[in-house]
Design an enzyme around this catalytic site. Structure first.
Site, PDB file in Angstrom:
ATOM      1  N   GLY A   1      -7.285  21.375 -29.194  1.00  0.00           N
ATOM      2  CA  GLY A   1      -7.161  22.221 -30.376  1.00  0.00           C
ATOM      3  C   GLY A   1      -8.515  22.820 -30.728  1.00  0.00           C
ATOM      4  O   GLY A   1      -8.613  23.973 -31.148  1.00  0.00           O
TER       5      GLY A   1
ATOM      6  N   GLN B   1      -2.473  19.723 -37.286  1.00  0.00           N
ATOM      7  CA  GLN B   1      -1.916  18.572 -38.016  1.00  0.00           C
ATOM      8  C   GLN B   1      -0.494  18.808 -38.468  1.00  0.00           C
ATOM      9  O   GLN B   1       0.307  17.881 -38.522  1.00  0.00           O
ATOM     10  CB  GLN B   1      -2.775  18.228 -39.240  1.00  0.00           C
ATOM     11  CG  GLN B   1      -4.075  17.542 -38.907  1.00  0.00           C
ATOM     12  CD  GLN B   1      -3.900  16.205 -38.190  1.00  0.00           C
ATOM     13  OE1 GLN B   1      -2.855  15.545 -38.256  1.00  0.00           O
ATOM     14  NE2 GLN B   1      -4.928  15.798 -37.466  1.00  0.00           N
TER      15      GLN B   1
ATOM     16  N   CYS C   1     -19.554   9.152 -40.929  1.00  0.00           N
ATOM     17  CA  CYS C   1     -20.716   8.283 -40.898  1.00  0.00           C
ATOM     18  C   CYS C   1     -21.647   8.804 -39.812  1.00  0.00           C
ATOM     19  O   CYS C   1     -21.295   8.793 -38.640  1.00  0.00           O
ATOM     20  CB  CYS C   1     -20.270   6.872 -40.568  1.00  0.00           C
ATOM     21  SG  CYS C   1     -21.610   5.710 -40.514  1.00  0.00           S
TER      22      CYS C   1
HETATM   23  N1  PLP Z   1      -7.713  20.979 -36.274  1.00  0.00           N
HETATM   24  C1  PLP Z   1      -7.328  19.947 -37.013  1.00  0.00           C
HETATM   25  C2  PLP Z   1      -6.741  20.185 -38.354  1.00  0.00           C
HETATM   26  C3  PLP Z   1      -7.468  18.645 -36.527  1.00  0.00           C
HETATM   27  O1  PLP Z   1      -7.088  17.607 -37.284  1.00  0.00           O
HETATM   28  C4  PLP Z   1      -8.025  18.448 -35.248  1.00  0.00           C
HETATM   29  C5  PLP Z   1      -8.234  17.095 -34.726  1.00  0.00           C
HETATM   30  O2  PLP Z   1      -8.297  16.140 -35.433  1.00  0.00           O
HETATM   31  C6  PLP Z   1      -8.396  19.581 -34.518  1.00  0.00           C
HETATM   32  C7  PLP Z   1      -8.224  20.826 -35.058  1.00  0.00           C
HETATM   33  C8  PLP Z   1      -8.976  19.437 -33.152  1.00  0.00           C
HETATM   34  O3  PLP Z   1      -7.968  19.166 -32.226  1.00  0.00           O
HETATM   35  P1  PLP Z   1      -8.317  18.445 -30.839  1.00  0.00           P
HETATM   36  O4  PLP Z   1      -8.510  17.003 -31.122  1.00  0.00           O
HETATM   37  O5  PLP Z   1      -7.126  18.744 -29.971  1.00  0.00           O
HETATM   38  O6  PLP Z   1      -9.550  19.102 -30.336  1.00  0.00           O
END
Ligand code: PLP
Length: 376
Positions: free
Chosen positions: A72, A171, A317
């Site tokens: 993502g 999400q 953190c």
């Molecule tokens: N966007 C949101 C809202 C996320 O919660 C996350 C990951 O936690 C990402 C993007 C990034 O996705 P990825 O872990 O596939 O890189």
């Protein structure tokens, strides 16, 4: 050692058994979709079937194109590092894969209310200032708080001012119904590992009338928009996970909202000082972000880990220092709230009995640590 109860599904999910079985059932042949020979053709067919399957499960018309990426994060970068002549309008509560993509770009950060909701007046003012010259990036649901934005309205407003709209649905996807055609977004990001699919696969879905260029250069994979030999087993698993996820949206909502409601009401009953982030605001049914008064998030996470629960700190953190979450501070919460919040995010595998045990442990930790605080 007893098993840890996993309450951190927004971080990543458990790989679905059906997905694992499907991947394990792939014949052992060399998988490179660019090869001309028989193995290459077989690989290409798996890739094209996975793309068609996702497209049809999402009811996409052929105005949309799916580009598979590795994560993502990469899909968000691809959407935002592309249109260099555009100003990026976004919010301070976005994921870091959006916020840290802004460094070299002209950008504007919107204000959000105490409930994490976009300030519409300011939004429209900025859209009119950058009419025809902006791309907006706003997430459907926040990863830390679960708070949901009205993406259909926000997209309509962007289009009214001839601006493009990207939404990070990493999400939200699989946790609530999302009709991409109806939202009419220009770009949307999905990620496989948040829906029980394998790591290493994600997608940027975009309107192919928009001219974009690759972030990663090399061979001509993904219609010349994402070079690199395709991660075929993960993409195959991703498509299967989309199918399974969309088939259980109703039961997911009913199951997770019952458990989250139980947690919320029982935690509030233990202490009146608890702050529930985004209380009474539309939120993901599986997510609850709340404080343990006067106890740092980090200490809570360690104590829950010792008690057999995996939860997440609402704060980051870094270099030994606990920093309040950028999401909560941009919503106007003071440091003591931001740095004492944790996030519980559950999945279909969790049970009400686990939630009951969590409440018991929460109470114990709260009593133990608050006594220590007084003594200090
Ligand atoms: N966007 C949101 C809202 C996320 O919660 C996350 C990951 O936690 C990402 C993007 C990034 O996705 P990825 O872990 O596939 O890189």
């Amino acid at each position: 050692m007893t098993e840890t109860i996993y309450f951190d599904y927004n971080a990543t999910t458990l790989l679905r058994k059906e997905v694992q079985n499907l991947i394990l059932s792939m014949p052992l042949i060399p998988y490179n979709c660019s090869s001309i020979h028989r193995y290459g053709r077989e690989s290409k067919k798996i890739l094209s079937d996975a793309r068609s399957k996702i497209s049809s499960l999402l009811n996409l018309s052929d105005q949309y194109q799916i580009i598979f990426t590795s994560s993502g994060t990469e899909a968000n970068n691809l959407a935002l590092k592309n249109l260099e002549d555009k100003v990026i309008i976004t919010s301070p509560t976005e994921h870091l894969s959006v916020l840290n993509s802004l460094e070299r770009a002209n950008h504007e950060i919107l204000e959000v209310s105490n409930n994490g909701i976009i300030n519409l007046k300011q939004y429209e003012k900025l859209l009119s200032k950058y009419q025809g010259k902006a791309i907006v990036s706003l997430m459907i649901a926040n990863n830390e708080t679960g708070i949901i934005q009205d993406i259909k309205l926000l997209t309509q407003l962007a289009h009214k001012y001839d601006c493009l709209f990207h939404t990070d649905a990493v999400q939200a996807f699989g946790k609530m119904p999302i009709d991409i055609e109806d939202l009419n977004v220009d770009f949307i990001t999905l990620s496989s590992h948040k829906i029980g699919g394998p790591l290493g696969a994600a997608a940027l879905i975009y309107k192919k009338s928009i001219n974009i260029k690759p972030l990663i250069n090399g061979g001509g994979q993904e219609q010349n928009l994402r070079a690199g030999t395709e991660n075929l087993s993960s993409i195959l698993g991703f498509a299967k996970a989309v199918e399974l996820t969309l088939g259980e949206l109703d039961s997911y909502y009913n199951h997770t909202s019952t458990i989250i409601h139980y947690l919320e009401t029982n935690i509030e009953a233990i202490s009146k000082e608890v702050v529930i982030i985004g209380k009474n605001i539309p939120k993901l049914s599986n997510t609850l972000c709340f404080t343990m008064p006067n106890v740092s998030s980090y200490i809570q996470v360690i104590n829950f880990d010792l008690e057999g629960f995996a939860v997440s700190a609402g704060s980051a953190c870094s270099s030994g220092k606990i920093k309040a979450s950028h999401v909560l501070s941009s919503m106007g919460y003071p440091e003591e709230i931001g740095s004492s919040a944790i996030r519980v995010s559950i999945g279909l595998n969790n049970t009400l009995d686990e939630a009951k045990l969590f409440i018991k442990k929460w109470k114990e930790i709260y009593n133990r640590l608050s006594i220590k605080n007084e003594a200090a």
